[in-house]
Write a protein that holds these residues in place. Structure first.
Motif: not given
Lengths: 455, 455
Positions: A99-101, A125-128, B235-240
């Motif tokens: 699982i990669s956030p 904090g993710l949603y499938y 920053a991109v990774c943190a935002i997502m």
């Protein structure tokens, strides 16, 4: 037969093979009513990709049909065994591999149960989103095979939109990788999407890369009572036309409401002709529900009740989720249809279904993913009464004919399987059917993968 | 040749045929650099489905290759003519046939320009998201053929997600309908999706049913300057990772920023190593930008400037949209790459590209749909310098190799065409390639549809 078992045993641990006829017979069919099912020669429960490859190599060598299965919660007979087949149950390959956030993906084996994955990604904090009613039992592999939907689709779309890449064991045992782990990609024909909804007829999915979304806020639900299904459908059209984005938009007709009350004492309003449920998981769901409530009143709602709490909302969702089960208790048997029409034709579809019920003197309850135009007319009948059974089957077909006439499809999310084979040909027409058969031939030249389904 | 023209004329009005070699030569290629293009025998501009069918019947009878074209804004040579072919330009079939706010669909002919459709549906409060940089020129048919993306994809996805159904003229002139007008549908294999991104190699799309969304609020953009591309990618990774849903998340490196300033005097900060643009079209974009601004600062941004107005935001978007054009002015020629990697590998991809630029002593500007991990490294070189040209080509290939190594794909949105044929085989591998060829064979047994592309 002895040769088959011997060859299978050569590459599989003993516990992966079931040959006891009493047990193998229990793997004969999914949850569809009135679909022919054969007797499997053997049930195999592999735990690795290599074991699946061994099974497919053996099947190819001996020309034995293979029927892949998940939790067998399907409603079209797509997982039904054929005589002498190998049932390939993927339920033991049930690991969540990643699982990669940051990448918003999960990598899973096919036997992972939908709800198990949903909870696991929720911890990050993710949603499938895809949430078929059977989500506590059904597997991701089965969801992919049947391209299943659910209540979330009006906002979040169907399973197909969450499958980025697949690892597939082909009919001859070779391994195919499709798609990607990336958010975008257009390298070659989209084989990933071809497998989604192919009902195990093109290959065995042994791993999937799934797209995830950020977990939205909990949704708040509104219930609105309408004096007619037509008025409820008008409200649905108004809600969508005004640009609202509900996370759920469902209709239960009077038959469904009463069946649910009877089954679970839910206290739903029995005098309503159609109950509309609308939900929002937006930052300010109260404001959205108020706007939608006004549209419901304008369309003729006699009562509009927004839930104040998430707990109240969850209760309404439970009522909706048990609709099919409740309708199954109305008579001794049911046939569950799955016609999807353009949203603007939803009223015509539901009214037409009522006319068909009257014509055939049958009880047909309707619950619908109204926001998607996806209706589930449930024909309730006494299966010991031959005349009523005949009328049930005829009404079931007439409902599909009506759906096609209204510019719709015979299946919005349950698939074709055995149940709707003849109707698939009718919906697709000869040109499409020829090409679809050509694709099948390309992937499975010996025709050993789930034969007798789809076409 | 005379036979070809005579047969074509029998079913086409005179104005639909162009045979003047000076004019037909101008239809020879799309906007990709360094892709071989042949000389068409004739250019046909049909205005009806029947005319397209006539062309394909003729082509099949005479075994003449057909190259379908839209606005020829593609970047992979997929629309390049082959010698003696019929160029089939769909630009005159440009009617919007239907826009339905209730069903949230549009039905269009393939020659409709993307921006024309976007504005037309906007008048109904609707939104057609896919927005390639060429959106003022490119056609929906071309977008479908190349599965094109754009700036919106990080939130709204790519063209494929908006194509519900197609009408297609097959190689032999027969008509195929795929998909549906409904929100959901799982009847048979997903042929619709197979056509999206197939670069005209499976059939000629003559009508499309497209999904629309409600028009979102205008987006507000933030610009953040970073001392390194790696910091911007963090920053991109943190935002997502934090669950934000930006409507745009783009990186322009220093080379790109300077090129844009030089071309259009945009006043972008020339000292920055990487400029990150983030946008939100949410109900409260200011709050979202503030949260994202904080994450940018934590990742090392030296300057964070949220736009106060939609007009300021539009200016920043214009700067981003002209990036490729600006990079084309750096040297006499460019090769535009389109590698997409998992978001978590974006930093490694951009840093690796810088190392490749150094190794080959070249200027390689990078702009990226950062939120999707989709980078466009633009190799700038002097095409009259044979050694520099060779190094350009080698670096271009090395960038793709790096993308694959990082778990990415050789093309996120520009397609394969002629430019990346060898690389497609490398990405897919022999098993997938064999199946892809099998599908091609099923749809186009004579191999007359856009030969020499993809494979």
């Amino acid at each position: 037969m002895d040769d088959l078992l011997e060859r299978l045993r050569a590459g599989l641990p003993a516990e992966a093979l079931i040959t006891d006829p009493d047990v193998t017979a229990s793997y004969g069919n999914d949850m569809a009513s009135f679909c022919a099912a054969g007797t499997p020669a053997v049930v195999v429960l592999p735990r690795s990709v290599e074991q699946v490859q061994h099974v497919m190599r053996t099947a190819t060598a001996l020309r034995v049909p293979v029927v892949p299965q998940g939790a067998r919660t399907g409603l079209s007979g797509a997982a039904n065994a054929s005589d002498g087949c190998i049932v390939l149950s993927l339920t033991k390959m049930d690991r969540i591999l990643e699982i990669s956030p940051v990448d918003r993906i999960a990598v899973v084996e096919p036997g992972v149960v939908n709800a198990v994955l949903s909870r696991a990604v929720g911890e990050h904090g993710l949603y499938y989103p895809p949430d078929p009613s059977s989500w506590e039992m059904c597997t991701i592999g089965g969801n992919i095979g049947t391209a299943s939907g659910g209540l979330c689709c009006v906002k979040y779309g169907v399973t197909a939109e969450y499958v980025l890449g697949l690892t597939v064991v082909l009919a001859d045992g070779r391994l195919l990788k499709t798609g990607r782990r990336t958010a975008k990609g257009v390298a070659g024909y989209d084989l990933t999407r071809l497998f989604v909804g192919s009902e195990g007829s093109l290959g065995i999915v042994v791993e999937a890369v799934l797209a995830l979304r950020p977990q939205p806020p909990a949704q708040l639900v509104l219930a609105a009572e309408f004096p007619s299904a037509a008025a409820a459908c008008d409200a649905v059209c108004a809600i969508m036309e005004r640009g609202h984005t509900p996370s759920l938009l469902e209709i239960m007709d009077r038959t469904t409401v009463r069946a649910v009350n009877k089954l679970a004492n839910m206290g739903l309003p029995e005098t309503t002709e159609a109950l509309l449920l609308a939900a929002f998981d937006t930052p300010d769901p109260g404001a959205d529900l108020a706007a939608v409530g006004t549209l419901c009143e304008a369309a003729g709602a006699s009562e509009v009740v927004p839930a104040d709490t998430v707990a109240e909302s969850e209760l309404l969702l439970q009522a909706r989720r048990m609709s099919l089960t409740a309708l199954e208790t109305v008579k001794s048997a049911t046939m569950i249809d799955d016609v999807c029409v353009p949203r603007s034709k939803l009223g015509a579809m539901i009214e037409g279904t009522a006319a068909i019920a009257e014509k055939y003197d049958l009880t047909i309850g309707v619950c619908a993913h109204a926001g998607d135009g996806n209706t589930h007319p449930v024909v309730c009948f006494d299966h010991l009464d031959p005349d009523e059974s005949r009328r049930a089957r005829e009404s079931f077909d007439e409902i599909m004919a009506l759906g096609l006439e209204l510019g719709g499809t015979i299946t919005g999310e349950h698939g074709v399987g055995v149940l709707k084979k003849e109707w698939l040909a009718r919906e697709l027409g000869p040109v499409s059917l020829e090409l679809q058969r050509g694709i099948k031939q390309t992937f499975d030249p010996l025709g050993i993968l789930n034969p007798g389904k789809l076409f």
